[in-house]
Write a protein that holds these residues in place. Structure first.
Motif, mmCIF file in Angstrom:
data_model
loop_
_atom_site.group_PDB
_atom_site.id
_atom_site.type_symbol
_atom_site.label_atom_id
_atom_site.label_comp_id
_atom_site.label_asym_id
_atom_site.label_seq_id
_atom_site.Cartn_x
_atom_site.Cartn_y
_atom_site.Cartn_z
ATOM 1 N N LEU A 112 46.693 14.347 42.638
ATOM 2 C CA LEU A 112 45.837 15.354 42.150
ATOM 3 C C LEU A 112 44.624 15.567 43.111
ATOM 4 O O LEU A 112 44.111 16.689 43.692
ATOM 5 C CB LEU A 112 45.369 15.180 41.036
ATOM 6 C CG LEU A 112 46.223 15.355 39.508
ATOM 7 C CD1 LEU A 112 45.396 14.852 38.462
ATOM 8 C CD2 LEU A 112 46.332 16.662 39.503
ATOM 9 N N LEU A 113 44.017 14.491 43.301
ATOM 10 C CA LEU A 113 42.724 14.626 44.185
ATOM 11 C C LEU A 113 42.905 15.059 45.720
ATOM 12 O O LEU A 113 41.913 15.794 46.123
ATOM 13 C CB LEU A 113 41.948 13.287 44.118
ATOM 14 C CG LEU A 113 41.516 12.766 42.768
ATOM 15 C CD1 LEU A 113 40.690 11.370 43.285
ATOM 16 C CD2 LEU A 113 40.584 13.765 42.278
ATOM 17 N N ALA A 114 44.028 14.569 46.161
ATOM 18 C CA ALA A 114 44.125 15.139 47.437
ATOM 19 C C ALA A 114 44.551 16.616 47.436
ATOM 20 O O ALA A 114 43.911 17.435 48.608
ATOM 21 C CB ALA A 114 45.439 14.567 48.199
ATOM 22 N N PHE A 115 45.351 17.200 46.643
ATOM 23 C CA PHE A 115 45.498 18.542 46.599
ATOM 24 C C PHE A 115 44.096 19.261 46.321
ATOM 25 O O PHE A 115 43.750 20.364 46.853
ATOM 26 C CB PHE A 115 46.575 18.843 45.502
ATOM 27 C CG PHE A 115 46.698 20.246 45.425
ATOM 28 C CD1 PHE A 115 48.104 20.799 46.277
ATOM 29 C CD2 PHE A 115 46.078 21.377 44.674
ATOM 30 C CE1 PHE A 115 48.495 22.181 46.378
ATOM 31 C CE2 PHE A 115 46.435 22.761 44.848
ATOM 32 C CZ PHE A 115 47.573 22.960 45.550
ATOM 33 N N GLY A 116 43.250 18.949 45.496
ATOM 34 C CA GLY A 116 41.968 19.433 45.024
ATOM 35 C C GLY A 116 41.031 19.584 46.140
ATOM 36 O O GLY A 116 40.429 20.625 46.419
ATOM 37 N N ARG A 117 41.134 18.356 46.851
ATOM 38 C CA ARG A 117 40.164 18.393 48.103
ATOM 39 C C ARG A 117 40.519 19.285 49.310
ATOM 40 O O ARG A 117 39.961 20.108 49.795
ATOM 41 C CB ARG A 117 40.175 17.090 48.767
ATOM 42 C CG ARG A 117 39.301 16.110 47.663
ATOM 43 C CD ARG A 117 38.998 14.701 48.589
ATOM 44 N NE ARG A 117 38.373 13.860 47.326
ATOM 45 C CZ ARG A 117 39.050 12.762 46.874
ATOM 46 N NH1 ARG A 117 39.971 12.076 47.580
ATOM 47 N NH2 ARG A 117 38.121 11.996 46.024
ATOM 48 N N ALA A 118 42.167 19.443 49.329
ATOM 49 C CA ALA A 118 42.645 20.356 50.354
ATOM 50 C C ALA A 118 42.328 21.738 49.944
ATOM 51 O O ALA A 118 42.033 22.766 50.880
ATOM 52 C CB ALA A 118 44.019 20.051 50.639
ATOM 53 N N GLN A 119 42.263 22.045 48.678
ATOM 54 C CA GLN A 119 42.144 23.285 48.173
ATOM 55 C C GLN A 119 40.675 23.749 48.519
ATOM 56 O O GLN A 119 40.257 24.812 48.866
ATOM 57 C CB GLN A 119 42.268 23.410 46.678
ATOM 58 C CG GLN A 119 43.645 24.055 46.242
ATOM 59 C CD GLN A 119 43.960 25.213 46.853
ATOM 60 O OE1 GLN A 119 44.940 25.191 47.655
ATOM 61 N NE2 GLN A 119 43.544 26.425 46.518
ATOM 62 N N ARG A 120 39.677 22.903 48.295
ATOM 63 C CA ARG A 120 38.385 23.038 48.580
ATOM 64 C C ARG A 120 37.907 23.376 49.947
ATOM 65 O O ARG A 120 37.372 24.372 50.369
ATOM 66 C CB ARG A 120 37.371 21.864 47.993
ATOM 67 C CG ARG A 120 37.220 21.811 46.759
ATOM 68 C CD ARG A 120 36.117 20.829 46.541
ATOM 69 N NE ARG A 120 35.544 21.010 44.968
ATOM 70 C CZ ARG A 120 34.695 20.309 44.674
ATOM 71 N NH1 ARG A 120 34.164 18.915 45.400
ATOM 72 N NH2 ARG A 120 34.287 19.994 43.281
ATOM 73 N N LEU A 121 38.657 22.633 50.927
ATOM 74 C CA LEU A 121 38.518 22.752 52.323
ATOM 75 C C LEU A 121 39.224 24.102 52.493
ATOM 76 O O LEU A 121 38.387 24.983 53.241
ATOM 77 C CB LEU A 121 39.271 21.701 52.954
ATOM 78 C CG LEU A 121 38.858 21.174 54.396
ATOM 79 C CD1 LEU A 121 37.776 20.341 53.623
ATOM 80 C CD2 LEU A 121 39.803 20.194 54.680
ATOM 81 N N ASP A 122 40.181 24.538 52.054
ATOM 82 C CA ASP A 122 40.803 25.792 52.223
ATOM 83 C C ASP A 122 39.824 27.013 51.919
ATOM 84 O O ASP A 122 39.630 28.000 52.536
ATOM 85 C CB ASP A 122 42.119 25.795 51.721
ATOM 86 C CG ASP A 122 42.873 27.039 51.969
ATOM 87 O OD1 ASP A 122 43.129 27.199 53.423
ATOM 88 O OD2 ASP A 122 43.500 28.037 51.150
ATOM 89 N N ASP A 123 39.281 26.887 50.664
ATOM 90 C CA ASP A 123 38.471 27.682 50.025
ATOM 91 C C ASP A 123 37.185 27.956 50.944
ATOM 92 O O ASP A 123 36.691 29.093 51.151
ATOM 93 C CB ASP A 123 37.900 27.636 48.475
ATOM 94 C CG ASP A 123 38.909 27.578 47.570
ATOM 95 O OD1 ASP A 123 40.038 28.254 47.992
ATOM 96 O OD2 ASP A 123 38.858 27.234 46.239
ATOM 97 N N GLY A 124 36.515 26.716 51.515
ATOM 98 C CA GLY A 124 35.516 26.955 52.439
ATOM 99 C C GLY A 124 35.805 27.614 53.620
ATOM 100 O O GLY A 124 34.878 28.403 54.107
ATOM 101 N N MET A 125 36.919 27.473 54.109
ATOM 102 C CA MET A 125 37.395 27.895 55.630
ATOM 103 C C MET A 125 37.733 29.373 55.275
ATOM 104 O O MET A 125 37.056 30.222 56.082
ATOM 105 C CB MET A 125 38.715 27.136 56.104
ATOM 106 C CG MET A 125 38.494 26.136 56.942
ATOM 107 S SD MET A 125 39.864 25.059 57.060
ATOM 108 C CE MET A 125 40.865 25.831 57.680
ATOM 109 N N ARG A 126 37.947 29.908 53.929
ATOM 110 C CA ARG A 126 38.506 31.224 53.887
ATOM 111 C C ARG A 126 37.086 32.020 53.796
ATOM 112 O O ARG A 126 36.665 32.954 54.536
ATOM 113 C CB ARG A 126 39.090 31.346 52.584
ATOM 114 C CG ARG A 126 40.450 31.868 52.709
ATOM 115 C CD ARG A 126 40.935 31.787 51.348
ATOM 116 N NE ARG A 126 42.100 30.799 51.061
ATOM 117 C CZ ARG A 126 43.439 31.407 51.323
ATOM 118 N NH1 ARG A 126 43.550 32.426 51.803
ATOM 119 N NH2 ARG A 126 44.451 30.623 51.251
ATOM 120 N N ARG A 127 35.943 31.540 53.054
ATOM 121 C CA ARG A 127 34.624 32.061 53.014
ATOM 122 C C ARG A 127 33.995 32.057 54.365
ATOM 123 O O ARG A 127 33.319 32.982 54.644
ATOM 124 C CB ARG A 127 33.698 31.224 51.975
ATOM 125 C CG ARG A 127 34.044 31.580 50.629
ATOM 126 C CD ARG A 127 32.887 31.209 49.549
ATOM 127 N NE ARG A 127 32.748 29.806 49.688
ATOM 128 C CZ ARG A 127 33.612 28.920 48.631
ATOM 129 N NH1 ARG A 127 34.546 29.598 47.866
ATOM 130 N NH2 ARG A 127 33.467 27.555 48.599
#
Ligand code: FMN
Length: 187
Positions: free
Chosen positions: A168-183
């Motif tokens: 759960l945490l690995a996916f959540g952190r990857a999502q946050r990274l992805d959101d940050g890169m998109r922004r």
């Protein structure tokens, strides 16, 4: 990272609740925030189809959607009833739209009276998670009463819980990274 546990057992003395609490304490130990929605307390009403398309802001549908929208990851926890997950949990999920779990990791836990019934309920819930656009993590927790002693899971189940929370945490952190890169790309 906020993990929301959704409890689908109305029993006062519930192994499903024990399992969800054990996952929550492991998630907190690994640095996440964890909240439980106790459906039998917070969302007792029947889902109202007339409130589905344009929910009134003060109604149960809007409240359910808001609670889910605050979570970065979710855990669905259910007792096994008649070979499947509970109606209480399905009633809650029926308040949500088809994209309600988009971009979020979802973990599944089931507890049954029989020793081998919970795996089936987990697999059935996996199909429901997909229908509301969630990303089910590979590990699920399928238990029966004898997997717990004084509310604590056996060493074997505890090991699976560690793996599940890590996923759960690995996916959540990857999502946050992805959101940050998109922004960053949009700026
Ligand atoms: C309506 C109902 C149906 C049930 N059906 C099943 C079943 O099909 N298979 C099973 O293994 N246990 C079944 N059980 C037993 C529950 O899964 C068991 O009591 C379990 O501990 C429930 O989880 P809880 O402790 O969180 O309430 C059923 C219980 C109820 C009340």
């Amino acid at each position: 990272l906020l993990i929301l546990g959704i409890l689908g057992s109305a029993a006062k003395d519930s192994r499903t609740r024990d399992g969800l609490a054990a996952l929550g304490s492991r998630a907190r130990r690994k640095g996440a925030d964890f909240e439980i929605i106790d459906l039998a307390v917070e969302f007792r009403g029947h889902h109202d189809i007339d409130d589905y398309d344009v929910p009134i802001p003060t109604g149960q549908t809007a409240a359910a959607r808001h609670r889910v929208s605050t979570a970065e990851a979710l855990i669905l926890a259910t007792p096994v009833y008649h070979g499947s997950y509970s109606g209480l949990l399905k009633n809650f999920l029926d308040h949500l739209t088809g994209d309600a779990f988009a971009g979020r990791a979802v973990a599944i836990l089931a507890n049954g009276g029989g020793p081998r019934s919970a795996g089936t309920a987990c697999d059935q819930l996996r199909a429901v998670v997909r229908a509301i656009s969630g990303w089910s993590v590979p590990t699920h927790i399928a238990t029966t009463g004898s997997d717990f002693c004084d509310g604590e899971p056996s060493a074997f189940i505890a090991g699976r819980m560690e793996a599940l929370v890590d996923e759960l945490l690995a996916f959540g952190r990857a999502q946050r990274l992805d959101d940050g890169m998109r922004r960053h790309e949009e700026d």
